[in-house]
Design an enzyme around this catalytic site. Sequence first.
Site, mmCIF file in Angstrom:
data_model
loop_
_atom_site.group_PDB
_atom_site.id
_atom_site.type_symbol
_atom_site.label_atom_id
_atom_site.label_comp_id
_atom_site.label_asym_id
_atom_site.label_seq_id
_atom_site.Cartn_x
_atom_site.Cartn_y
_atom_site.Cartn_z
ATOM 1 N N HIS A 131 39.748 50.005 40.653
ATOM 2 C CA HIS A 131 41.205 49.878 40.758
ATOM 3 C C HIS A 131 41.763 50.054 39.337
ATOM 4 O O HIS A 131 41.091 49.688 38.360
ATOM 5 C CB HIS A 131 41.514 48.472 41.279
ATOM 6 C CG HIS A 131 42.934 48.214 41.636
ATOM 7 N ND1 HIS A 131 43.881 47.884 40.698
ATOM 8 C CD2 HIS A 131 43.568 48.211 42.825
ATOM 9 C CE1 HIS A 131 45.039 47.688 41.306
ATOM 10 N NE2 HIS A 131 44.871 47.886 42.603
ATOM 11 N N ASP B 275 35.044 42.545 39.468
ATOM 12 C CA ASP B 275 36.352 42.444 40.114
ATOM 13 C C ASP B 275 36.085 42.116 41.582
ATOM 14 O O ASP B 275 35.661 42.979 42.351
ATOM 15 C CB ASP B 275 37.081 43.779 39.938
ATOM 16 C CG ASP B 275 38.339 43.876 40.798
ATOM 17 O OD1 ASP B 275 38.602 42.951 41.573
ATOM 18 O OD2 ASP B 275 39.034 44.904 40.688
ATOM 19 N N GLN C 299 38.447 42.313 46.406
ATOM 20 C CA GLN C 299 38.261 42.703 47.811
ATOM 21 C C GLN C 299 37.020 42.052 48.423
ATOM 22 O O GLN C 299 36.619 42.437 49.527
ATOM 23 C CB GLN C 299 38.147 44.230 47.931
ATOM 24 C CG GLN C 299 39.383 44.979 47.515
ATOM 25 C CD GLN C 299 40.585 44.703 48.413
ATOM 26 O OE1 GLN C 299 40.463 44.170 49.518
ATOM 27 N NE2 GLN C 299 41.764 45.042 47.945
ATOM 28 N N LYS D 294 45.010 37.861 48.462
ATOM 29 C CA LYS D 294 44.131 38.685 49.307
ATOM 30 C C LYS D 294 43.159 37.811 50.074
ATOM 31 O O LYS D 294 42.252 38.316 50.753
ATOM 32 C CB LYS D 294 43.377 39.695 48.440
ATOM 33 C CG LYS D 294 44.276 40.768 47.817
ATOM 34 C CD LYS D 294 43.459 41.758 47.030
ATOM 35 C CE LYS D 294 44.281 42.576 46.064
ATOM 36 N NZ LYS D 294 45.073 43.615 46.699
ATOM 37 N N CYS E 126 46.002 52.795 43.989
ATOM 38 C CA CYS E 126 45.733 52.416 42.588
ATOM 39 C C CYS E 126 44.314 52.789 42.166
ATOM 40 O O CYS E 126 43.686 52.078 41.358
ATOM 41 C CB CYS E 126 45.979 50.920 42.341
ATOM 42 S SG CYS E 126 47.656 50.436 42.640
HETATM 43 N N1 PMP Z 1 41.118 45.067 42.060
HETATM 44 C C1 PMP Z 1 41.010 45.488 43.322
HETATM 45 C C2 PMP Z 1 39.691 46.014 43.818
HETATM 46 C C3 PMP Z 1 42.135 45.432 44.160
HETATM 47 O O1 PMP Z 1 42.032 45.849 45.418
HETATM 48 C C4 PMP Z 1 43.353 44.929 43.647
HETATM 49 C C5 PMP Z 1 44.599 44.866 44.500
HETATM 50 N N2 PMP Z 1 44.822 46.003 45.283
HETATM 51 C C6 PMP Z 1 43.395 44.491 42.331
HETATM 52 C C7 PMP Z 1 42.257 44.570 41.567
HETATM 53 C C8 PMP Z 1 44.641 43.925 41.716
HETATM 54 O O2 PMP Z 1 44.955 42.730 42.345
HETATM 55 P P1 PMP Z 1 46.355 42.010 42.064
HETATM 56 O O3 PMP Z 1 47.416 43.043 42.285
HETATM 57 O O4 PMP Z 1 46.387 40.910 43.075
HETATM 58 O O5 PMP Z 1 46.333 41.507 40.670
#
Ligand code: PMP
Length: 398
Positions: free
Chosen positions: A115, A192, A195, A218, A356
């Site tokens: 991401h 990270d 997910q 999430k 993203c």
């Molecule tokens: N890493 C991953 C794998 C994600 O899916 C996301 C959110 N789509 C993020 C980081 C960022 O998370 P947040 O917007 O809650 O900070």
Amino acid sequence: MMNFPILDTKVYGHPLVYLDNAATTQKPQQVIDALTGYYLTLNSNIHRGAHYLAAQATERYEEVRRKVQLFVNARNNKEIVFTRGTTESINLVASSFGRGFLKECDEVIVSGMEHHSNIVPWQLACEQVGARLKVIPFNDEGVLDMKVYESLFSQRTRLVACCHVSNTLGTVNPVKEIVRIAHDHQVPVLIDGAQAVAHMPVDVQEIGCDFYCFSGHKMYAPMGVGVMYGREEWLDKLPPYQGGGEMIKDVTFERTTYNELPFRFEAGTPSVGDVLGLGAAIDFMQQEGIENIARHEEELLNYATEKLSAIPGLRIFGTAPHKAGVISFLLGNAHPYDVGTLLDKLGIAVRTGHHCTQPVMDRYGIPGTVRASFACYTTTDDIDALVNAINRIAPIIC
Ligand code: PMP
């Protein structure tokens, strides 16, 4: 009891079919109650107050820290830092680690399926000192090339940052192996987990990682709260991230000394109500049983993959043998945005675009995908509704 009031919403006269859980999950009644309960009965600033409400709020806030510690099996609760979400957690580590441990010509390894929030903070940290990123490639299925990964290490490698589960491809990465290889080279690893935490049991000691970041929203908790787990040895060594109240021991105009862990990394007033909501979300998941949730979502993934694959002209991106409940696809030559818009008119909420993860789109040479992603409340009826809707719109846009 599973009660998500928002799921009773009607969209353009259709029952809502919510398949955008990788973006954010809906909130169960218990979490909404914890949040409103905090503002109705407990609201006050924590740690500093001499009064009843402050003491109660502090106790409940620190109770959630212990709950999170047990949830991810950290060694102690000093290793749990509350943040605003995964993005802030990664920025915290990248900024502090960058200042403390990155020098010119050093290298940070990231995977090709990250991401943007696990790419850009490292780019920023590298730019400041003249360090650079190296990227682990993945194959057409969406599986990381572990041979190339091993070959990326050099004397200059300072950190590896990789997602546990890809938000676009659904791949569950071999994080234990990724950590083992990095540790063989004395290199720390940030995972990270945005997910992963709501979809499978996570044990940071078993994974062996040095940092593990995730977002409350999430995992059925409110927006505005997240977690940075950091191994105590590392947190002890990292310079502070943001300066301000709560993170200090003593301040003079000449010199400031810093608070102990984890408060050193929690400058300013935290989102206390959201943290209590996170505690309620963990209770909810534990009542449902995280193993049961994982099994349920795996069944959904198999069901949905089979049904979607049978639709003529539909291509799935991300077909790794080990996947979580995320399916990215394209329908014929239709633009993903058009597919998403038409599905919405039938009450089906999916996400479209690059999610993203622009480098993932570049890897496949596509502008974006349509993404359906699951949660504990997703049913096979939801999948059937998606499949029927795609069959309905396909003749119109393909
Ligand atoms: N890493 C991953 C794998 C994600 O899916 C996301 C959110 N789509 C993020 C980081 C960022 O998370 P947040 O917007 O809650 O900070």
